[in-house]
Structures are given as C-alpha cells and as structure tokens.
Motif scaffolding. Structure first.
Motif, short mmCIF file in Angstrom:
data_model
loop_
_atom_site.label_atom_id
_atom_site.label_comp_id
_atom_site.label_asym_id
_atom_site.label_seq_id
_atom_site.Cartn_x
_atom_site.Cartn_y
_atom_site.Cartn_z
N THR A 298 0.83 -1.21 0.00
CA THR A 298 0.00 0.00 0.00
C THR A 298 0.86 1.25 0.00
OG1 THR A 298 -1.82 -1.14 1.13
CG2 THR A 298 -1.82 1.26 1.22
N GLU A 299 1.92 1.25 0.78
CA GLU A 299 2.81 2.43 0.81
C GLU A 299 3.43 2.66 -0.56
OE1 GLU A 299 5.61 1.87 3.96
OE2 GLU A 299 4.23 2.60 5.51
N GLU A 300 3.83 1.60 -1.22
CA GLU A 300 4.39 1.71 -2.58
C GLU A 300 3.34 2.24 -3.55
OE1 GLU A 300 5.91 -2.12 -3.55
OE2 GLU A 300 7.51 -2.08 -2.04
N PHE A 301 2.12 1.75 -3.41
CA PHE A 301 1.02 2.16 -4.28
C PHE A 301 0.71 3.65 -4.07
CE2 PHE A 301 -3.65 2.36 -5.24
CZ PHE A 301 -3.56 2.05 -6.59
N ILE A 302 0.70 4.09 -2.81
CA ILE A 302 0.44 5.51 -2.50
C ILE A 302 1.53 6.39 -3.10
CG2 ILE A 302 0.41 7.21 -0.63
CD1 ILE A 302 -1.04 5.11 1.09
N GLU A 303 2.77 5.95 -3.00
CA GLU A 303 3.89 6.72 -3.56
C GLU A 303 3.75 6.85 -5.08
OE1 GLU A 303 8.79 6.49 -3.78
OE2 GLU A 303 7.69 5.19 -2.39
N LYS A 304 3.39 5.76 -5.72
CA LYS A 304 3.21 5.76 -7.17
C LYS A 304 2.04 6.65 -7.59
CE LYS A 304 2.32 2.56 -11.02
NZ LYS A 304 2.07 1.13 -11.39
N ARG A 305 0.91 6.55 -6.86
CA ARG A 305 -0.27 7.35 -7.21
C ARG A 305 -0.06 8.83 -6.90
NH1 ARG A 305 -3.15 5.22 -10.89
NH2 ARG A 305 -5.07 6.26 -10.23
N THR A 306 0.76 9.13 -5.89
CA THR A 306 1.04 10.53 -5.58
C THR A 306 1.70 11.23 -6.76
OG1 THR A 306 1.24 10.08 -3.20
CG2 THR A 306 2.26 12.10 -4.02
N LYS A 307 2.66 10.55 -7.39
CA LYS A 307 3.33 11.11 -8.57
C LYS A 307 2.32 11.33 -9.70
CE LYS A 307 7.76 8.89 -7.54
NZ LYS A 307 8.74 7.85 -7.97
N TYR A 308 1.43 10.35 -9.88
CA TYR A 308 0.42 10.44 -10.95
C TYR A 308 -0.54 11.61 -10.68
CZ TYR A 308 -3.88 9.32 -13.48
OH TYR A 308 -5.01 9.40 -14.26
N TYR A 309 -1.03 11.72 -9.45
CA TYR A 309 -2.01 12.76 -9.15
C TYR A 309 -1.39 14.15 -9.11
CZ TYR A 309 -5.62 9.30 -8.25
OH TYR A 309 -6.54 8.30 -8.38
N ARG A 310 -0.13 14.24 -8.75
CA ARG A 310 0.54 15.54 -8.77
C ARG A 310 0.55 16.09 -10.19
NH1 ARG A 310 3.96 17.84 -5.07
NH2 ARG A 310 4.17 15.87 -3.94
N GLN A 311 0.86 15.23 -11.16
CA GLN A 311 0.86 15.64 -12.56
C GLN A 311 -0.54 15.96 -13.05
OE1 GLN A 311 3.39 16.36 -14.57
NE2 GLN A 311 1.90 16.88 -16.18
N LEU A 312 -1.51 15.14 -12.62
CA LEU A 312 -2.90 15.33 -13.05
C LEU A 312 -3.47 16.64 -12.50
CD1 LEU A 312 -5.19 14.00 -14.64
CD2 LEU A 312 -5.88 12.84 -12.54
N LEU A 313 -3.14 16.96 -11.27
CA LEU A 313 -3.61 18.21 -10.67
C LEU A 313 -3.08 19.42 -11.43
CD1 LEU A 313 -3.25 17.42 -6.85
CD2 LEU A 313 -5.38 17.74 -8.10
N LYS A 314 -1.85 19.31 -11.92
CA LYS A 314 -1.29 20.40 -12.73
C LYS A 314 -2.08 20.54 -14.04
CE LYS A 314 3.46 19.96 -11.01
NZ LYS A 314 4.87 19.61 -11.34
N GLU A 315 -2.44 19.40 -14.63
CA GLU A 315 -3.16 19.42 -15.91
C GLU A 315 -4.55 20.02 -15.80
OE1 GLU A 315 -3.17 15.47 -17.48
OE2 GLU A 315 -0.98 15.33 -17.63
N VAL A 316 -5.23 19.79 -14.65
CA VAL A 316 -6.59 20.33 -14.49
C VAL A 316 -6.58 21.69 -13.77
CG1 VAL A 316 -7.66 18.06 -14.49
CG2 VAL A 316 -6.98 19.08 -12.31
N GLY A 317 -5.38 22.22 -13.52
CA GLY A 317 -5.26 23.57 -12.99
C GLY A 317 -5.45 23.71 -11.50
N LEU A 318 -5.29 22.63 -10.73
CA LEU A 318 -5.44 22.71 -9.28
C LEU A 318 -4.10 22.79 -8.54
CD1 LEU A 318 -8.35 20.20 -8.52
CD2 LEU A 318 -8.41 22.69 -8.44
N LEU A 319 -3.01 22.62 -9.27
CA LEU A 319 -1.69 22.65 -8.63
C LEU A 319 -0.72 23.41 -9.51
CD1 LEU A 319 -0.31 21.44 -6.09
CD2 LEU A 319 0.48 19.58 -7.53
#
Length: 319
Positions: A298-319
């Motif tokens: 789960t910790e590995e999965f969270i780390e992987k998804r954090t990278k994905y969502y950080r990029q996604l948030l930039k794309e939708v203008g939230l970060l």
C-alpha cells in the motif's frame, strides 16, 4: 554464592520486564477497537466497515466499535486518526485518492499523507456517472452536448472535495471538453438522496451506489478499463469514446507510531476476511471489487499514485 544470587535476581527482573512489556503483551486484549468512519452512514466506507465489523471481532477476539467523524471530505476523521494514541486500538478507513489530493491542494487539511500509516487496502470502486430515472439525459452524449451548449449548467454532485468523485468530474470535463459545476456532499449517503430528489443534474459516484440504487438512477457510464461485473449493461467511458478512468481505493490505517507487530496483526485479520468466500460474495454483491495489498504494498502504491495525481492536478489547474 553471592554472584549466583545476584545473577538469579537480575534474570528474574529481566523476565518480569519482558512479560510486562507492551510489545510482548497479548494484542488485542478485551479492549474494544475504535473504527473511525470518515463519511456518512450509508456510504461506501460505512458499508465496508459494517460488513467487516462482526468478522473482525471474531478474528481479533475483541469488540469493534464503529464511530463516525464526518466532514472535510474525510479530513476531519483522518485528522483525528493521526493525533490518536498509537496503541493499536484506533483505526480508520482511508480513501485514495482523497488522502493524497487533500494535502497537495489544501493549505491545512489537518493531516499529511505520510502520517496515515496504512494497514491494508481491501477494496475499490470505479466512478460512475448517473442521472435521475426521469432525467432528460438518456445517454452520455446527450448530457455532454447539453453541457457544451450551456457551460456550467450541468450540476454534478459527488462525495467530498478533492476526492475521487471531485477529481473524476474534472477529468471527465477535460476528456469531454465541457464545463460542469461540481457540488461536494459529505459522503455518498448524502449525495445519492440529492440526486434522487432532483437537487443535482447528475452524480459522480461509485459502482457500489449504482448497484444499490439501480432502480432509482440511470447510469450513463462507468470509469473503468473494462465493464464491471456488478453492472454488466453499463458501458465504459472508453467504449463511448472518452479516455477517462478513475475511482477510489479503500483500506484501513492506524496512527503514526503504531508498532509494526500490531500493524501486521491487523493486516493479517483483513487478509483473512478478504479470503473468506462468504465475505467476498457479500462485498462483490454490493458492487465492490476486492483488493489485497498489505502495509508495504500500500505504501508503494500511495507513492506511485502521488506522482500520478501531482501531474494530473497540474493538468486540471489545481496545482
């Protein structure tokens, strides 16, 4: 003789210390386990906790008490979790991507992702887009065409802010080239009645709600790679030409500082439940997809998804 006596006394003291040590003490004892649910009764987190409650009591040999700490898209409950005594007797349901998104976007959500110590990830639910049974929108394309003509007029409800439903709505807007208005509710248990009552145009919710309320809503599409067995007649967004896949993962977490031995004991209990055929059948019949990821996975999965969502948030203008 004197040395032998001293050695005997020291050995006795050492044994007493070890036996009374909280590390080696039996866990859990007859003290009840406090299970925090961070969303409304009737939502996915609640349904899962209630399904787990009695089987967990049987496996762990102690009472499991479900308590609700509602608000902030789950943040109120997770804030309480990270500030709780790490004695192994306080746990909470956690949701992804919620526990990743909120600390990334909010100034002070009350917790940080890394402070939530995962025990186990046990199920997931893809997003669905649903409308009331009597809605003017019979198909996904009808809703999209209307939204293109009237930007912001389609009001989509969902569970929480900076959650799978919230981000999913933004992703859907991006994939379809439309603008809608998102309204957050404190959980699916509050959001579904709002849809049925006609207070929102549509609902970005989960397969579990689609299964439970299939007679009260029309499901336009599911945000999964393939069709979901619980809703076999519902097409995926991809089938309909929109590259959109999103949903929520749920599991159990403990406060930071909880011992590894206690985490392993709780993880083993969760795995035992998920491997029980009767429990599997119950969860799957409710529209959940079972997942089995222990603490490290789960910790590995969270780390992987954090990278994905950080990029996604930039794309939708939230970060």
């Amino acid at each position: 003789m004197k040395k032998r006596l001293i050695s005997s006394i020291l050995l006795t003291l050492l044994m007493v210390t070890l036996v009374s040590s909280p590390i080696l003490a039996a866990y859990p004892t007859d003290k009840a386990l406090n299970y925090i649910v961070c969303f409304n009764p009737g939502g996915e987190s609640d349904l899962t906790a209630r399904a787990q409650q009695k089987p967990l009591e049987k496996v762990l040999g102690t009472d499991v008490v479900v308590n609700y700490k509602i608000g902030g898209g789950g943040a109120v409950g997770w804030s309480e979790l990270v500030n709780s005594n790490p004695d192994g007797y306080t746990v909470a349901g956690f949701n992804l991507p919620h526990i990743i998104l909120q600390p990334l976007v909010r100034d002070n959500p009350g917790y940080q992702t890394e402070k939530i110590k995962p025990v186990y990830t046990f199920q997931s639910t893809p997003n669905i887009l649903a409308v009331p049974k009597d809605s003017q929108f019979k198909t996904l394309d009808q809703l999209i065409n209307y939204a293109k003509k009237a930007p912001g007029a389609v009001v989509i409800g969902g569970s929480g802010s900076y959650s799978a439903n919230h981000l999913g709505t933004l992703e859907f807007n991006q994939a379809a080239g439309i603008k809608t208005t998102y309204i957050p509710f404190t959980g699916s248990g509050e959001a579904v009645p709002a849809l049925i009552g006609g207070h929102v145009s549509a609902l970005m919710t989960y397969t579990s709600m689609g299964k439970q309320y299939r007679d009260d809503m029309r499901i336009l599409a599911v945000a999964s790679e393939e069709r979901v067995p619980a809703l076999p007649n519902v097409p995926t967004f991809k089938e309909l030409g929109y590259d959109y896949v999103e949903g929520a993962y749920r599991g159990m977490a403990v406060p930071p500082g909880t011992s590894e031995a206690k985490i392993k004991k709780l993880a083993a209990a969760n795995r035992k439940l998920n491997n029980d055929p009767e429990f599997q059948k119950k969860l799957e019949s409710m529209g959940f997809q079972l997942v089995n990821m222990g603490p490290e996975e789960t910790e590995e999965f969270i780390e992987k998804r954090t990278k994905y969502y950080r990029q996604l948030l930039k794309e939708v203008g939230l970060l």
